[in-house]
Scaffold this motif. Structure first.
Motif, PDB file in Angstrom:
ATOM      1  N   ALA A 367       2.707  10.072  -6.441  1.00 12.99           N
ATOM      2  CA  ALA A 367       2.589   9.433  -5.821  1.00 12.99           C
ATOM      3  C   ALA A 367       4.395   8.719  -5.586  1.00 12.99           C
ATOM      4  CB  ALA A 367       1.882   9.272  -5.259  1.00 12.99           C
ATOM      5  N   VAL A 368       4.507   7.700  -4.908  1.00 13.29           N
ATOM      6  CA  VAL A 368       5.119   6.521  -5.446  1.00 13.29           C
ATOM      7  C   VAL A 368       4.389   5.285  -5.000  1.00 13.29           C
ATOM      8  CG1 VAL A 368       7.809   7.984  -5.982  1.00 13.29           C
ATOM      9  CG2 VAL A 368       6.301   7.021  -3.298  1.00 13.29           C
ATOM     10  N   ALA A 369       4.619   4.593  -5.780  1.00 14.23           N
ATOM     11  CA  ALA A 369       4.754   3.066  -5.330  1.00 14.23           C
ATOM     12  C   ALA A 369       5.648   1.737  -5.450  1.00 14.23           C
ATOM     13  CB  ALA A 369       2.584   2.947  -6.357  1.00 14.23           C
ATOM     14  N   ASP A 370       5.626   0.962  -4.496  1.00 10.65           N
ATOM     15  CA  ASP A 370       6.137   0.368  -5.460  1.00 10.65           C
ATOM     16  C   ASP A 370       5.714  -1.374  -4.178  1.00 10.65           C
ATOM     17  OD1 ASP A 370       8.728   1.593  -5.146  1.00 10.65           O
ATOM     18  OD2 ASP A 370       9.740   0.634  -3.652  1.00 10.65           O
ATOM     19  N   LEU A 371       5.116  -1.517  -5.486  1.00  8.83           N
ATOM     20  CA  LEU A 371       3.801  -2.846  -5.411  1.00  8.83           C
ATOM     21  C   LEU A 371       4.663  -4.726  -5.947  1.00  8.83           C
ATOM     22  CD1 LEU A 371       1.047  -1.580  -7.399  1.00  8.83           C
ATOM     23  CD2 LEU A 371       1.675  -1.500  -4.737  1.00  8.83           C
ATOM     24  N   LYS A 372       3.900  -5.527  -4.721  1.00 14.44           N
ATOM     25  CA  LYS A 372       4.564  -6.652  -4.990  1.00 14.44           C
ATOM     26  C   LYS A 372       3.286  -7.520  -5.209  1.00 14.44           C
ATOM     27  CE  LYS A 372       8.472  -6.629  -2.783  1.00 14.44           C
ATOM     28  NZ  LYS A 372       8.716  -6.140  -1.051  1.00 14.44           N
ATOM     29  N   LEU A 373       2.945  -7.993  -6.115  1.00 14.14           N
ATOM     30  CA  LEU A 373       1.895  -8.734  -6.583  1.00 14.14           C
ATOM     31  C   LEU A 373       1.660  -9.846  -7.558  1.00 14.14           C
ATOM     32  CD1 LEU A 373      -0.387  -6.154  -8.736  1.00 14.14           C
ATOM     33  CD2 LEU A 373      -1.183  -6.927  -6.175  1.00 14.14           C
ATOM     34  N   PHE A 374       1.647 -11.448  -6.500  1.00 17.21           N
ATOM     35  CA  PHE A 374       1.891 -12.304  -7.382  1.00 17.21           C
ATOM     36  C   PHE A 374       2.943 -12.840  -7.570  1.00 17.21           C
ATOM     37  CE2 PHE A 374      -2.127 -10.996  -9.819  1.00 17.21           C
ATOM     38  CZ  PHE A 374      -3.054 -11.491  -8.612  1.00 17.21           C
ATOM     39  N   ASN A 375       4.129 -12.445  -6.690  1.00 18.70           N
ATOM     40  CA  ASN A 375       5.732 -12.809  -6.764  1.00 18.70           C
ATOM     41  C   ASN A 375       6.172 -11.056  -7.378  1.00 18.70           C
ATOM     42  OD1 ASN A 375       6.007 -14.133  -4.874  1.00 18.70           O
ATOM     43  ND2 ASN A 375       5.038 -15.900  -5.514  1.00 18.70           N
ATOM     44  N   LYS A 376       5.839 -10.683  -7.842  1.00 16.80           N
ATOM     45  CA  LYS A 376       6.514  -9.591  -8.502  1.00 16.80           C
ATOM     46  C   LYS A 376       6.277  -8.368  -8.150  1.00 16.80           C
ATOM     47  CE  LYS A 376       6.411 -11.049 -13.512  1.00 16.80           C
ATOM     48  NZ  LYS A 376       5.558 -10.350 -14.851  1.00 16.80           N
ATOM     49  N   GLU A 377       7.282  -6.888  -8.568  1.00 18.45           N
ATOM     50  CA  GLU A 377       7.449  -6.571  -8.321  1.00 18.45           C
ATOM     51  C   GLU A 377       7.320  -4.934  -8.794  1.00 18.45           C
ATOM     52  OE1 GLU A 377      10.625  -4.118  -5.918  1.00 18.45           O
ATOM     53  OE2 GLU A 377      10.921  -5.790  -5.146  1.00 18.45           O
ATOM     54  N   TYR A 378       6.496  -4.016  -8.729  1.00 15.59           N
ATOM     55  CA  TYR A 378       5.343  -3.128  -9.868  1.00 15.59           C
ATOM     56  C   TYR A 378       5.855  -2.184  -9.265  1.00 15.59           C
ATOM     57  CZ  TYR A 378       3.416  -6.807 -12.298  1.00 15.59           C
ATOM     58  OH  TYR A 378       3.184  -8.424 -12.564  1.00 15.59           O
ATOM     59  N   ARG A 379       6.693  -1.359 -10.015  1.00 16.73           N
ATOM     60  CA  ARG A 379       6.975   0.275  -9.548  1.00 16.73           C
ATOM     61  C   ARG A 379       6.588   1.381 -10.515  1.00 16.73           C
ATOM     62  NH1 ARG A 379      13.408  -1.652  -8.134  1.00 16.73           N
ATOM     63  NH2 ARG A 379      13.264  -2.794  -6.729  1.00 16.73           N
ATOM     64  N   THR A 380       6.333   2.529  -9.647  1.00 15.06           N
ATOM     65  CA  THR A 380       5.609   3.163 -10.373  1.00 15.06           C
ATOM     66  C   THR A 380       5.784   4.717  -9.866  1.00 15.06           C
ATOM     67  OG1 THR A 380       3.764   3.993 -12.190  1.00 15.06           O
ATOM     68  CG2 THR A 380       2.950   2.033 -10.235  1.00 15.06           C
ATOM     69  N   GLN A 381       5.590   5.506 -10.485  1.00 17.29           N
ATOM     70  CA  GLN A 381       5.473   7.109  -9.479  1.00 17.29           C
ATOM     71  C   GLN A 381       5.053   7.616 -10.522  1.00 17.29           C
ATOM     72  OE1 GLN A 381       8.604   6.070 -11.075  1.00 17.29           O
ATOM     73  NE2 GLN A 381       9.227   4.670  -9.531  1.00 17.29           N
ATOM     74  N   GLY A 382       4.654   8.722 -10.268  1.00 15.19           N
ATOM     75  CA  GLY A 382       3.208   9.915 -10.838  1.00 15.19           C
ATOM     76  C   GLY A 382       2.288   9.821  -9.925  1.00 15.19           C
ATOM     77  N   PHE A 383       1.066   9.968 -11.374  1.00 18.84           N
ATOM     78  CA  PHE A 383      -0.156   9.618 -11.617  1.00 18.84           C
ATOM     79  C   PHE A 383      -0.893   8.473 -11.560  1.00 18.84           C
ATOM     80  CE2 PHE A 383      -4.300  10.100 -13.650  1.00 18.84           C
ATOM     81  CZ  PHE A 383      -4.751  11.475 -13.479  1.00 18.84           C
ATOM     82  N   LEU A 384      -0.362   7.853 -11.596  1.00 18.87           N
ATOM     83  CA  LEU A 384      -0.662   6.281 -12.264  1.00 18.87           C
ATOM     84  C   LEU A 384      -0.738   6.075 -10.239  1.00 18.87           C
ATOM     85  CD1 LEU A 384      -2.178   3.897 -12.962  1.00 18.87           C
ATOM     86  CD2 LEU A 384       0.041   2.884 -13.123  1.00 18.87           C
ATOM     87  N   ALA A 385       0.944   6.098  -9.488  1.00 18.64           N
ATOM     88  CA  ALA A 385       0.764   5.574  -8.372  1.00 18.64           C
ATOM     89  C   ALA A 385      -0.307   6.549  -7.542  1.00 18.64           C
ATOM     90  CB  ALA A 385       1.811   5.785  -8.109  1.00 18.64           C
ATOM     91  N   TRP A 386      -0.747   7.757  -7.731  1.00 15.14           N
ATOM     92  CA  TRP A 386      -1.035   8.894  -7.172  1.00 15.14           C
ATOM     93  C   TRP A 386      -2.741   8.235  -6.671  1.00 15.14           C
ATOM     94  CZ3 TRP A 386      -5.726  11.575  -8.384  1.00 15.14           C
ATOM     95  CH2 TRP A 386      -6.126  12.407  -7.317  1.00 15.14           C
ATOM     96  N   LEU A 387      -2.629   7.548  -8.078  1.00 11.70           N
ATOM     97  CA  LEU A 387      -4.829   7.372  -8.519  1.00 11.70           C
ATOM     98  C   LEU A 387      -4.576   5.988  -7.973  1.00 11.70           C
ATOM     99  CD1 LEU A 387      -5.859   7.204 -12.175  1.00 11.70           C
ATOM    100  CD2 LEU A 387      -7.017   7.751 -10.071  1.00 11.70           C
TER     101      LEU A 387
END
Lengths: 443, 443
Positions: A367-387
């Motif tokens: 999976a792919v994920a662009d997350l925004k948490l506490f005004n910060k951006e986190y981008r991750t792809q692959g297994f962690l994003a899928w979880l």
């Protein structure tokens, strides 16, 4: 003279909500302690968790896993009256909604009708393609695919057989990407076991995207990785092409190239689903209602719109918020507060969208994920994003029953490499008969 | 000239099984190691666990909990070829079955088409009532009931409203008794929470039985207790009455008494579902085929019938075996052996029915059971019978997936006093419009 629908008059201000999607349902729930009568009108008797419709379409989940009856969800809320009805129009002067069960008076009207598929006026596409906006659409797609494979067993002509096995998906947004990924998994793990007599190397999955990238609106990494994953899974991603026409058999692209398929999945656009009777001046591009920062439709004092149907244009979102669940939920929640504020003559609170980011799953472990948490951006792809995608979707389901069902179904499928729900129950679409004259070249 | 369906010729004797119910499926599985090609033809792509259809109709289970795709069940069995098709007729001279996908040649034909609803020629009853022989019927009944309750909210006239809330069930066999019990549970625990605006003291459940006892064929204790339980749950059991006519609104009994209902559930009779082309001399009362002790239809050497469609008349069973799952399963199993015996010119083994008894559930914690174990009879009613019924039905389901789903669903419902599947997805029947002239008295 139209008669009025039978709904008890509680002698309290009445909030009529049209549509029980993410926004409408959240609003109804958030009005739990408000001193109002809530009338929720929907043409289905259940709420649909739309982000997982594609899983129903691809036999990964059953319809009952992702829907919850409104009456059950709102069982303990005495001030809510649900009505199964279709809204036909609204008369804002008389403050009544005209529905299939009669007129419904309102003090406050909230339009939360969501979005519908946008075929950009192409009637032939609307007739021949399948879009996935409702549970019944999703079931029809599942049934149609399985029925086509059964038919493929009886076909001698190779092109004709390919037309039954191949898929064209139009639109490289989350829905298109997720469907393409799910189909590639079925091709790899499931269909060859079910249909030993068919050669699944012949099953092509084409994903057509008009622009140069998939998942427009997400980060470049997400777009890039989703393309990489899909190609790794054997999906033929065709970028920078538009579909010009589709007659149920031949797909013609803007370059003149053609593809042959019986199953074209249209995921290329949505538009608001407006109601007759709202002033035309407030309808923006894409059939969305222009609303102020309190979700009030411009030109009205007591008519609101939330979710996909509402376009709240701000400097940050010049075309309105993204047409996904989060803005709808957040607007529903805030509007409940603001209706209470209105009734007690307090100041209204303007809406600020808390963007938590976006995710899309491509297939098992990817999976792919662009997350925004506490005004910060986190981008991750692959297994962690899928979880994360899996976790977020399970906990977001409306009822505990749904969460349990989906969790078990996914766990089961994950370890068995299986999708169990491969039955044809309900409506399906028979393949359009091929005219003798139809061209039969494949690109 | 008809064309032949495309099915690979394995150069082995071909056994064509028509119908994948309990008998047909068991036979296909038992032929796993036989040196034959098996062609299983069914008009659905899934096996249905019929004993729990009534739970789908009453929102206790979802369709996907009780069906399994044939291709999945038979996935590992290389000698089975499944075909989704309708059988139109059989030509026993040419040894071909005519189907919707073309002709299918056979060396051995096994008819396992089961039973269909018997309306005893009453076309009006067939049109206006609902029977529960298929998943689609069960879903339609569920949808129709929920839709009627939604409509009842909008009705002013008391008799008209009662017609939407009341139920008439015709037939006091297991299906009738189980449906009546399930509806009484819904009335007690579920509907009043969903429809606070309706008065469920107005919801009447009538069960009409032509004879003097319920569950004919079971022990007197079972009949007596099931009557006692149903009456305790507020079901109006009407014994020794027949239904003369039903127009979608008024039920007229043989005594001239009338009942008003929009929902008549017909569970009063079944008959075999025969195929065109089998000699008329072999069709017995109730459209069942007369078979010898090896399940061979009389007059043929290579055409067999098993399950509900087969009537093997013996001194102990002068009208053939009961039309339930066990005889079908046992006949399917034995026929697999006998087909192998035939091919190796060994003596055939005659069928002896191992009657394990019968059970019926009436509602939460209440069932009746007549068991036969090691040639001894055990009769029990109440909680223990209910536990046994539950256990037997869970373990008898075809796939582990179904067992898990049903177990979880029932455990959930048991502790929450809830039946979660109250959505209207798919077909429903709209109430027949009441003519102005229709009599409106209620008994």
């Amino acid at each position: 003279m139209e008669s009025h629908a039978k709904i008890e008059d509680l002698g309290k201000p009445r909030v009529v909500i049209v549509g029980g999607g993410f926004g409408g349902l959240e609003l109804a729930k958030a009005l739990r302690h408000a001193n109002v009568q809530v009338v929720l009108i929907d043409k289905q008797n259940y709420h649909t968790f739309q982000p997982l419709l594609y899983q129903v379409a691809t036999a990964g989940l059953d319809a009952d896993d992702i829907v919850s009856p409104f009456r059950k969800i709102l069982e303990s809320q005495d001030n809510v009256f649900f009505r199964l009805a279709e809204v036909q129009s609204v008369d804002t002067a008389a403050q009544v909604v005209k529905t299939s069960i009669g007129l419904v008076k309102y003090d406050f009207l909230v339009i939360a009708t969501g979005a519908t598929t946008n075929y950009f006026g192409d009637k032939k596409m609307e007739k021949n393609s399948i879009a996935i906006k409702s549970v019944e659409d999703a079931i029809m797609l599942r049934n149609t695919v399985l029925n086509n494979f059964e038919k493929a067993l009886q076909v001698g002509d190779v092109v004709e057989m390919n037309s039954l096995l191949d898929f064209v998906i139009v639109g490289g947004g989350p829905t298109g990407v997720e469907i393409a990924g799910a189909l590639s998994e079925l091709r790899k793990h499931v269909f060859p076991k079910d249909y030993r007599e068919l050669d699944f190397r012949e099953m092509d999955i084409h994903l057509i995207q008009s622009g140069p990238t998939l998942l427009k609106g997400m980060s470049e990494e997400a777009s890039q990785k989703s393309l990489e994953y899909l190609r790794r899974f054997g999906v033929n991603v065709i970028l920078d092409r538009r579909v010009k026409s589709y007659d149920g058999y031949t797909v013609t692209l803007n370059t003149g190239e053609t593809l042959i398929t019986r199953t074209l999945i249209w995921a290329a656009g949505v538009a608001g689903a407006p109601i007759e009777g709202i002033r035309k001046e407030s309808v923006l591009k894409g059939n969305r209602y222009q609303v102020d920062e309190f979700n009030r439709i411009t030109g009205y004092h007591n008519v609101f719109a939330i979710g996909d149907i509402a376009a709240m244009t701000t400097p940050e979102y010049p075309e309105g918020h993204p047409m996904v669940a989060q803005p709808a939920i957040q607007q529903g929640k805030l509007l409940a507060k603001n209706l209470a504020n209105l009734l007690s003559s307090c100041a209204l609170e303007p809406f600020h969208y808390d963007d938590k980011g976006a995710m899309a799953t491509i297939g098992r472990n990817h999976a792919v994920a662009d997350l925004k948490l506490f005004n910060k951006e986190y981008r991750t792809q692959g297994f962690l994003a899928w979880l994360m995608w899996t976790f977020v979707h399970v906990i977001s389901l409306v009822s505990f029953r749904n969460r349990l069902a989906v969790f078990i179904s996914w766990t089961w499928s994950y370890f068995n490499l299986d999708k169990g729900l491969r039955f044809i129950i309900g409506n399906k679409r028979e393949p359009v008969p091929v005219e003798e004259t139809a061209p039969k070249e494949v690109v």
